[in-house]
Design an enzyme around this catalytic site. Sequence first.
Site, PDB file in Angstrom:
ATOM      1  N   ASP A   1     -22.020   1.619   7.044  1.00 22.32           N
ATOM      2  CA  ASP A   1     -23.486   1.581   6.906  1.00 22.32           C
ATOM      3  C   ASP A   1     -24.197   1.110   8.177  1.00 22.32           C
ATOM      4  O   ASP A   1     -25.387   1.364   8.355  1.00 22.32           O
ATOM      5  CB  ASP A   1     -23.893   0.680   5.741  1.00 22.32           C
TER       6      ASP A   1
ATOM      7  N   ARG B   1     -12.892  -4.926  -3.744  1.00 21.75           N
ATOM      8  CA  ARG B   1     -14.104  -5.664  -4.101  1.00 21.75           C
ATOM      9  C   ARG B   1     -13.594  -6.855  -4.926  1.00 21.75           C
ATOM     10  O   ARG B   1     -12.735  -6.658  -5.787  1.00 21.75           O
ATOM     11  CB  ARG B   1     -15.041  -4.809  -4.959  1.00 21.75           C
TER      12      ARG B   1
ATOM     13  N   ILE C   1     -15.546  10.800   1.719  1.00 16.83           N
ATOM     14  CA  ILE C   1     -14.868  11.428   2.869  1.00 16.83           C
ATOM     15  C   ILE C   1     -15.386  10.814   4.169  1.00 16.83           C
ATOM     16  O   ILE C   1     -14.707  10.837   5.186  1.00 16.83           O
ATOM     17  CB  ILE C   1     -14.979  12.977   2.928  1.00 16.83           C
TER      18      ILE C   1
ATOM     19  N   ARG D   1     -29.193  24.330  -2.438  1.00 17.13           N
ATOM     20  CA  ARG D   1     -27.871  23.822  -2.798  1.00 17.13           C
ATOM     21  C   ARG D   1     -27.772  22.359  -2.405  1.00 17.13           C
ATOM     22  O   ARG D   1     -28.448  21.914  -1.470  1.00 17.13           O
ATOM     23  CB  ARG D   1     -26.763  24.594  -2.065  1.00 17.13           C
TER      24      ARG D   1
ATOM     25  N   ALA E   1      -5.461  -5.333  17.004  1.00 14.71           N
ATOM     26  CA  ALA E   1      -5.908  -6.122  18.157  1.00 14.71           C
ATOM     27  C   ALA E   1      -5.829  -7.619  17.869  1.00 14.71           C
ATOM     28  O   ALA E   1      -5.402  -8.407  18.719  1.00 14.71           O
ATOM     29  CB  ALA E   1      -7.338  -5.731  18.532  1.00 14.71           C
ATOM     30  N   VAL E   2      -6.232  -8.017  16.666  1.00  9.30           N
ATOM     31  CA  VAL E   2      -6.139  -9.450  16.295  1.00  9.30           C
ATOM     32  C   VAL E   2      -4.676  -9.869  16.382  1.00  9.30           C
ATOM     33  O   VAL E   2      -4.331 -10.893  16.990  1.00  9.30           O
ATOM     34  CB  VAL E   2      -6.662  -9.679  14.843  1.00  9.30           C
TER      35      VAL E   2
ATOM     36  N   ARG F   1     -15.612   7.772   4.736  1.00  8.98           N
ATOM     37  CA  ARG F   1     -14.917   6.511   4.993  1.00  8.98           C
ATOM     38  C   ARG F   1     -13.440   6.717   5.326  1.00  8.98           C
ATOM     39  O   ARG F   1     -12.676   5.755   5.416  1.00  8.98           O
ATOM     40  CB  ARG F   1     -15.046   5.580   3.785  1.00  8.98           C
TER      41      ARG F   1
ATOM     42  N   GLY G   1     -25.079   5.093   2.809  1.00  5.86           N
ATOM     43  CA  GLY G   1     -26.135   4.227   3.322  1.00  5.86           C
ATOM     44  C   GLY G   1     -26.913   3.683   2.150  1.00  5.86           C
ATOM     45  O   GLY G   1     -27.880   4.281   1.710  1.00  5.86           O
TER      46      GLY G   1
ATOM     47  N   GLY H   1     -29.460  18.663  14.055  1.00  6.19           N
ATOM     48  CA  GLY H   1     -30.706  19.433  14.071  1.00  6.19           C
ATOM     49  C   GLY H   1     -31.236  19.654  12.667  1.00  6.19           C
ATOM     50  O   GLY H   1     -31.806  20.718  12.371  1.00  6.19           O
TER      51      GLY H   1
HETATM   52  O1  F6P Z   1     -20.905  -0.554   2.093  1.00  7.81           O
HETATM   53  C1  F6P Z   1     -20.450   0.663   2.535  1.00  7.81           C
HETATM   54  C2  F6P Z   1     -20.508   1.711   1.483  1.00  7.81           C
HETATM   55  O2  F6P Z   1     -19.845   2.778   2.048  1.00  7.81           O
HETATM   56  C3  F6P Z   1     -21.873   2.182   0.965  1.00  7.81           C
HETATM   57  O3  F6P Z   1     -22.561   3.066   1.799  1.00  7.81           O
HETATM   58  C4  F6P Z   1     -21.492   2.803  -0.341  1.00  7.81           C
HETATM   59  O4  F6P Z   1     -22.560   2.804  -1.231  1.00  7.81           O
HETATM   60  C5  F6P Z   1     -20.420   1.909  -0.823  1.00  7.81           C
HETATM   61  O5  F6P Z   1     -19.814   1.348   0.314  1.00  7.81           O
HETATM   62  C6  F6P Z   1     -19.400   2.578  -1.685  1.00  7.81           C
HETATM   63  O6  F6P Z   1     -18.601   1.609  -2.248  1.00  7.81           O
HETATM   64  P1  F6P Z   1     -17.341   1.895  -3.156  1.00  7.81           P
HETATM   65  O7  F6P Z   1     -16.265   2.422  -2.284  1.00  7.81           O
HETATM   66  O8  F6P Z   1     -16.989   0.582  -3.757  1.00  7.81           O
HETATM   67  O9  F6P Z   1     -17.760   2.923  -4.157  1.00  7.81           O
END
Ligand code: F6P
Length: 306
Positions: free
Chosen positions: A113, A57, A238, A231, A7-8, A240, A156, A171
Amino acid sequence: MNAAIRAVTRSALARGVAVTGVRRGYAGLISAEFVDMNSRFVSNSLQRGGTILMSSRCPEMYERSGRARAAANLKAAGIGGLVTIGGNGSVRGALALWKEEKVRVVHVPSTVDNDLPGTDVTIGFDSAVNTAIGAIDKLRDTAASHGRIFLVEVMGRENGHIAVDAALACGAEAVFIPEAKFELKALLKKVQAWWAAGKSSLIVVVAEGEEVGGVFEIAKHLKAIRGIDVRTCVLGHIQRGGAPTANDRILASTYGAAASDALLAGKAGVMVSLHAGRLRLVPLSVGLRKPRPSDKSRFRLVSRLA
Ligand code: F6P
């Protein structure tokens, strides 16, 4: 993220403005990994997970020298404005570039997150929740067939947005998040009461940043209850990946176009955001406030409906 990149790119190209992509986020900005973005570069990308430009990172962005190099590379390449896409680390870098180096930046909020302050929703959250839901529904099949408790850990780090929404949508009987005190005794009591009342499966969703130490720690305590089979499952990365949901594609397209338009209208030092259904621009510094906690009433609803 790909829908935002698309989009950008296409919004700017439509106005006759050339677009350069930066590979690997801030790391690529510091090492000048630039790529010309024509309209075809972003073809067939919006339905794909991850980012076609790649990400990283980048510790060098914490150093003044790294940020100065990033700004110098932009200048040398004749780039007049920057769109950043990411969570709080990306906002911190964007604000520093804007304040220290006068780089004209507009930020697009994106993190699974969903806790970036200044906006009601971030790119990736809806897709992550839906991925978690798909997985938890599958786990429920085994839980119900075998009469087991499943402890499911979702992403999270500082807040439990994914945990709360996934728990409500699946649920789940209980949810544990960093924003709320962990009540172990109450959980053990409830589990015994549920079992005695005839429940034959339980799903407990746990946010990764939850204080007690994740699903494995909680499992140790539950395993102490006789007659209950426990368990664990950590969903991890997964959440992401995979094709984004319709909501995320639309949100990212809207945010991306708004960021491009804002830059071309002369705005900078701002973040695109959605508040009460309305698109707006907020100062970048807003994105560095305390992370936004998850919705308390949804959190409470999980146990009311268990
Ligand atoms: O900031 C988003 C996040 O998905 C967090 O929930 C998670 O702890 C982190 O990134 C995982 O980071 P990496 O992919 O560097 O392990």
